[in-house]
Design a protein around this motif. Structure first.
Motif, PDB file in Angstrom:
ATOM      1  N   GLU A 178       1.806  52.570  34.497  1.00  0.00           N
ATOM      2  CA  GLU A 178       1.812  51.010  34.846  1.00  0.00           C
ATOM      3  C   GLU A 178       0.646  50.986  35.884  1.00  0.00           C
ATOM      4  N   ALA A 207      14.661  62.889  35.751  1.00  0.00           N
ATOM      5  CA  ALA A 207      14.763  61.630  35.735  1.00  0.00           C
ATOM      6  C   ALA A 207      13.633  60.940  36.490  1.00  0.00           C
ATOM      7  N   GLU A 208      13.344  61.352  37.858  1.00  0.00           N
ATOM      8  CA  GLU A 208      12.563  61.122  38.813  1.00  0.00           C
ATOM      9  C   GLU A 208      11.134  61.364  38.176  1.00  0.00           C
ATOM     10  N   ARG A 209      10.965  62.463  37.682  1.00  0.00           N
ATOM     11  CA  ARG A 209       9.432  62.838  36.902  1.00  0.00           C
ATOM     12  C   ARG A 209       9.203  61.715  35.687  1.00  0.00           C
ATOM     13  N   GLN A 210      10.208  61.224  35.264  1.00  0.00           N
ATOM     14  CA  GLN A 210      10.051  60.214  33.955  1.00  0.00           C
ATOM     15  C   GLN A 210       9.836  58.938  34.719  1.00  0.00           C
ATOM     16  N   LYS A 211      10.281  58.484  35.541  1.00  0.00           N
ATOM     17  CA  LYS A 211      10.025  57.361  36.450  1.00  0.00           C
ATOM     18  C   LYS A 211       8.707  57.390  36.969  1.00  0.00           C
ATOM     19  N   SER A 212       8.080  58.687  37.555  1.00  0.00           N
ATOM     20  CA  SER A 212       6.944  58.651  38.001  1.00  0.00           C
ATOM     21  C   SER A 212       6.085  58.462  37.142  1.00  0.00           C
ATOM     22  N   GLY A 253       6.019  56.750  34.305  1.00  0.00           N
ATOM     23  CA  GLY A 253       6.105  55.342  34.023  1.00  0.00           C
ATOM     24  C   GLY A 253       5.219  54.560  35.121  1.00  0.00           C
ATOM     25  N   TYR A 254       5.445  54.899  36.381  1.00  0.00           N
ATOM     26  CA  TYR A 254       4.857  54.358  37.410  1.00  0.00           C
ATOM     27  C   TYR A 254       3.387  54.554  37.300  1.00  0.00           C
ATOM     28  N   ARG A 255       3.142  55.909  37.016  1.00  0.00           N
ATOM     29  CA  ARG A 255       1.564  56.059  36.906  1.00  0.00           C
ATOM     30  C   ARG A 255       0.887  55.432  35.813  1.00  0.00           C
ATOM     31  N   ASP A 290      18.312  64.884  38.084  1.00  0.00           N
ATOM     32  CA  ASP A 290      17.767  64.031  38.772  1.00  0.00           C
ATOM     33  C   ASP A 290      16.020  64.307  38.806  1.00  0.00           C
TER      34      ASP A 290
END
Length: 142
Positions: free
Chosen positions: A98, A87-92, A94-96, A84
């Motif tokens: 963006e 996965a959250e680090r990958q999302k983070s 991606g957000y950075r 988990d």
């Protein structure tokens, strides 16, 4: 004559481990002497006649076995949390990325806006200049 107290309850570690495994088995098969129905560390401790602290402190492998049988293995829980977190680090990330792209677009738009504001000021100044005559079309509008 046997002495009472700690020494009377002492069992070698292997014997105690065997008792705990037997207690687990009796509970799992519905043959517990204490009528325990659900496999928990507390139920195993009661069935084996020991404290839960003894299981936690001296037999962590037994405690882990019980958790695994409950579906709450600390290793499994740790692995799920690790997945988990990844996965959250990958999302983070991606957000950075963006956010960085949006900041670059915003800077570009701000720059274009400044150019347009300056052009607008120049045009308004020319319009106020008396030497500039506004041209009006001689053809009627349709």
């Amino acid at each position: 004559m046997k002495s009472k107290g700690k020494a009377a309850n002492y069992k070698p570690a292997e014997d105690r481990k065997k008792d705990l495994r037997l207690a687990i088995s009796r509970i799992e098969h519905g043959r517990a002497n204490t009528k325990e129905a659900k496999l928990t560390i507390a139920a195993v401790a009661r069935e084996a006649g020991v404290s839960t602290a003894l299981i936690h402190n001296h037999y962590p492998a037994i405690a882990e076995t019980i958790r695994e049988k409950q579906g709450r293995s600390s290793r499994a829980m740790r692995d799920v949390k690790h997945q988990d977190l990844s996965a959250e680090r990958q999302k983070s990330a991606g957000y950075r990325q963006e956010i960085d792209e949006l900041k670059a677009k915003l800077a570009s738009i701000a720059s274009i806006n400044e150019v347009l504001l300056e052009e607008n000021r120049v045009l308004k100044a020319k319009l106020k200049d008396r030497s500039v005559v506004e041209l009006v079309s001689s053809q009627p509008r349709r």
